[in-house]
Write a protein that holds these residues in place. Structure first.
Motif: not given
Length: 492
Positions: A112-114, A104-106, A116-125
């Motif tokens: 990086x924040x987006x 993701x690009x901003x 890592x947040x997207x990865x965290x969400x999938x890991x939790x799921x």
């Protein structure tokens, strides 16, 4: 998403690998694909994933027929693949691997924040929230790396997932994590095509099973309607004999003796392996099993204690010294360490003899014709490159190169990893035949039924040392009690 493969045919270099195969996948279902090595399973997976284009036949998704020009087309259509050899970058973080090529690009920079947040969400799921998205992949266990591969596929919105031998590199206790991941994927409605040689997994996880043999469809059945014996007969075309060869008689003299041996990874190893016996070495990942094998072999030499072969003290500081002392080693990584993949069957079979033996020792070794008959390799001929053999035949070549030098001690680490049931039986027979000829065999396996079925006795490791010994026929529970540090040695 539902998928149909219709009449898939594929050839390589004039050899037909798939012959008009039909198969369908359903959302929220695990469809197991089984067969001997060389049956065409991996090729069919690669057709589904866009790696290979079929010579004839078609792939049909819900919106109609598709023609993939490569894996990116398949991923764009919602189809991803998890290969047996994991495709991750060790020195990048979990999040960087998950979003590799799709960062993701901003404001013109990677967000990086987006990521890592997207990865965290999938890991939790998926129930693996203990994995930190910022951790380098090199620090993860093999089971955790499998989880990252699955998260990577889901981040690309995979609705169909091919899994090729996903537990081949996992110890028994790590398979539980994969079971949980597969259950979560089913809950999400993902259709899974699951290739495995492990019958227990096939029956535990799948709802339907398709059998391939020689590239052709043999049968598709609901899992609940078929037995393991019937499934094996469909795969190999004949009933298998007793699963493990009959154990030999009384062992002979001590061939390998360790006394207080250790290095930085293992310690105080004191045990014997006698002529004519198969001694199993059990333990969880990280317990020191493979480290022990590599120390005996001289890759990571012992720095304390002593070792002897046939009563003669030896100091093995490198593999060449081990060969000279009569010690052979079948590595767990046959492709990376056990074979010269671009060389012929003949050259691989004679590799150790040519490299390490001289004079009379070389002349005593078995000739090529005898070796080929002994290991029963299925190949076009001795000049065929080993990389084109099935996994089971490659493993026979790995064992065959040690037959050529007649070792007194043979260490085998995961000798049947990634091979089919028929090839497993052939490898088991080879090992027992070697033992019957007086070779002392130290065998490591993560499959407890195999370890128990093959061994005359089992040594169990925990925390870098041997914590107990169990007799032939010990129970899996007895082995696991010792392996987890909750038991003492003794009979089961």
């Amino acid at each position: 998403m539902n998928v149909r493969l219709e009449g898939i045919t594929k050839s390589f270099f004039g050899v037909t690998v798939l012959r008009g195969v039909d198969l369908d996948l359903r959302a929220g279902e695990v469809h197991a694909l089984v067969g001997e090595n060389g049956a065409g399973k991996s090729t069919l997976l690669k057709v589904l994933a866009g790696v290979h284009r079929p010579d004839s036949g078609r792939v049909v998704l819900e919106r109609g027929e598709v023609s993939f020009t490569g894996p990116r087309d398949a991923q764009a259509a919602g189809i991803s693949m998890i290969h047996q050899e994991l495709d991750l970058l060790d020195h990048r973080s979990v999040a960087e691997n998950v979003f590799l090529g799709r960062e993701p690009v901003r404001r013109g920079r990677v967000d990086r924040r987006a990521m890592e947040a997207g990865t965290r969400r999938l890991l939790d799921e998926l129930g693996v929230g203990t994995v930190d998205p910022t951790t380098p992949v090199a620090r993860l266990s093999v089971a955790q790396r499998q989880a990252v591969e699955i998260v990577k596929a889901l981040s690309a919105d995979a609705r169909v997932l091919g899994m090729d031998e996903p537990t081949a590199a996992l110890a028994d206790h790590e398979v539980e994590l994969l079971y949980r991941l597969v259950a979560r994927l089913r809950e999400r409605g993902v259709a899974i095509l699951y290739v495995s040689h492990r019958m227990r997994e096939v029956f535990d996880l799948s709802q339907r099973i398709t059998v391939l043999k020689d590239g052709a469809l043999v049968a598709t059945s609901a899992t609940r309607d078929i037995t393991s014996d019937h499934l094996v007969r469909l795969m190999v075309g004949r009933p298998l004999e007793a699963r493990y060869p009959e154990r030999g008689g009384e062992p002979g003299d001590v061939r390998l003796a360790l006394r207080g041996a250790g290095n930085g990874r293992v310690r105080d190893l004191t045990f014997d392996v006698r002529a004519g016996e198969v001694v199993g070495l059990a333990g969880l990942q990280g317990s020191g099993r493979s480290a022990t094998a590599r120390a005996i072999w001289g890759v990571e030499p012992f720095t304390a204690g002593s070792a002897a072969v046939d009563g003669v003290p030896v100091r093995v500081d490198r593999p060449r010294t081990a060969v000279g002392a009569g010690i052979g080693y079948v590595t767990e990584d046959r492709k990376g360490e056990g074979l010269a993949l671009r060389q012929s069957v003949k050259d691989n079979l004679l590799l150790v003899r040519r490299a390490a033996l001289r004079g009379a020792a070389a002349r005593r070794s078995a000739d090529l014709g005898e070796l080929l008959r002994s290991v029963a390799v299925t190949a076009r001929g001795p000049d065929q490159e080993v990389r084109y053999l099935s996994g089971g035949n490659q493993q026979k070549v790995v064992l065959g190169k040690w037959l050529a030098v007649e070792p007194r001690v043979l260490i085998v680490d995961e000798p049947t990893r990634g091979v089919d049931v028929g090839a497993k039986q052939a490898v088991h027979r080879l090992l027992r035949d070697l033992a019957n000829r007086g070779v002392a065999i130290l065998m490591i396996s993560s499959e407890l039924p195999e370890l128990i079925g093959m061994s005359d006795r089992v040594l169990v490791m925990h925390g870098g040392t041997v914590v107990g010994e169990l007799p032939a026929g010990a129970s899996e529970e007895a082995v696991m009690r010792l392996a987890t540090g909750h038991g003492a040695g003794g009979a089961a």
